[in-house]
Design an enzyme around this catalytic site. Sequence first.
Site, short mmCIF file in Angstrom:
data_model
loop_
_atom_site.label_atom_id
_atom_site.label_comp_id
_atom_site.label_asym_id
_atom_site.label_seq_id
_atom_site.Cartn_x
_atom_site.Cartn_y
_atom_site.Cartn_z
N TYR A 192 8.05 1.85 -3.79
CA TYR A 192 8.89 1.15 -2.80
C TYR A 192 8.76 1.72 -1.40
O TYR A 192 9.55 1.36 -0.53
CB TYR A 192 10.38 1.28 -3.17
CG TYR A 192 10.77 0.87 -4.55
CD1 TYR A 192 10.54 -0.42 -5.02
CD2 TYR A 192 11.43 1.76 -5.39
CE1 TYR A 192 10.94 -0.79 -6.28
CE2 TYR A 192 11.84 1.40 -6.66
CZ TYR A 192 11.58 0.11 -7.10
OH TYR A 192 11.99 -0.25 -8.35
N CYS A 239 -3.99 12.29 -10.30
CA CYS A 239 -5.28 11.84 -9.77
C CYS A 239 -5.11 10.50 -9.08
O CYS A 239 -5.53 9.45 -9.61
CB CYS A 239 -6.28 11.74 -10.90
SG CYS A 239 -6.62 13.35 -11.58
#
Length: 463
Positions: free
Chosen positions: A364, A391
């Site tokens: 968000y 990652c």
Amino acid sequence: MSRSAHPAGPRHADVLPEGHYSAPPADLNALDPKVWAQTVTRGDDGAVTVGGIPVGRLAEEYGTPAYILDETDFRARARAWRTAFGPDADVFYAGKAFLSRAVVRWLNEEGLNLDVCSGGELATALSAGMPADRIAFHGNNKSAEEITRAIEAGVGRIVLDSFQEIVRVAHAAQSLGKRQRVQIRVTVGVEAHTHEFIATAHEDQKFGIPLAGGQAAEAVRRALQLDGLELIGIHSHIGSQIFDMSGFEVAAHRVVGLLKDIRDEHGIELPEIDLGGGLGIAYTSDDDPREPHEIAKALTEIVTRECEAARLRTPRISVEPGRAIVGPTAFTLYEVGTVKPLDGLRTYVSVDGGMSDNIRTALYDAEYSVALVSRTSDAAPMLARVVGKHCESGDIVVKDAFLPADLAPGDLVAVPATGAYCRSMASNYNHVLRPPVVAVRDGEARVIVRRETEEDLLRLDVG
Ligand SMILES: Cc1ncc(COP(=O)(O)O)c(C=O)c1O
């Protein structure tokens, strides 16, 4: 947010890059009570304590990362909501924000009801002794099995989300020889987030039945015809992290309009109205949330005024705050790993968690603050980005924040206001283990959700 002047310090570029940050705070060691849980304070030695326990001790005993939840604060906030709305209204804590059996017990003891939206949340609530008649069951795609289980358990209400579900719930209730209390969730054409709301058509989403085009009125007609259902009210939820009450004003006006149409068409006045959750909290010092008593006063006045204008008896009001109760009560405690200054940009501070324990920043673009909590520092502020160990370059916990320039591996930092939608949205991305939730109260700490282990991961992987 403004760009700030560059404070002197070893890890700074001369010109700070664009970002969502204000000027560095005057005192990097200060803890703004707006964003930290009630019992968080700095001890004489400079280390932060919560519930009287130094964070260093919590890190040693429970490891990092860990969500540290201030039980005193949680109970105080739950009580404040309960008291603010009084005996003529109901407060349903939205379990999706964070749910555990300990939390269910606290809510029960503080007199709150509970909103669940899956079989798993229902099972947690029931297993911790929440009386079924104080549970509301939500969801846009409840399975037949979940519906049956909820009715069998005797939940106080099921919030109907579609035409198909009206029939499904009625059928399930009848098969069980029961009459289920239900509300119909409507979309009122209002979307509210933070300081803004849009009162145009926001029907283009998966939840609820639109008021527009008479669809909600038709849903009411159908629900009233079915023996298995007792229609007790209308439900509306307009958004999240809301500070401005005008969205609720428009929503209440439209929901009361429907109640009036129902009275005119069917000769009945539905006894309840639920205005949902979505009330905002302070994630950073720039946020100014309202107190529960102000919210209760505003919502009660809005609904009463609208009902008087429509010549309706004022229905019993219910609300469903999640974030506003649990959000500010917890912080995530991390250990600092790699510290990587990038010339002309900012310093990347890697912590031992990341998007698996807090997805909100990536999902968000949420803003958080962060503080060095294992000690104080007199070093100059450095512009930092707190990132995780995953990652993924979007693995950011705090996008822009100032931390002391002498921050080093092994320091403990904490991100406040992570009680809501962090543990409940946590994942195992990269097979990282989900952190524990440690509740602290009056000098005692206890694990209420334990840390995941590699055995937990491997148990699900059946080869
Ligand atoms: C129907 C409903 N009620 C309550 C809530 C809780 O919202 P918040 O945690 O922002 O108060 C939500 C959140 O999505 C919701 O969908």
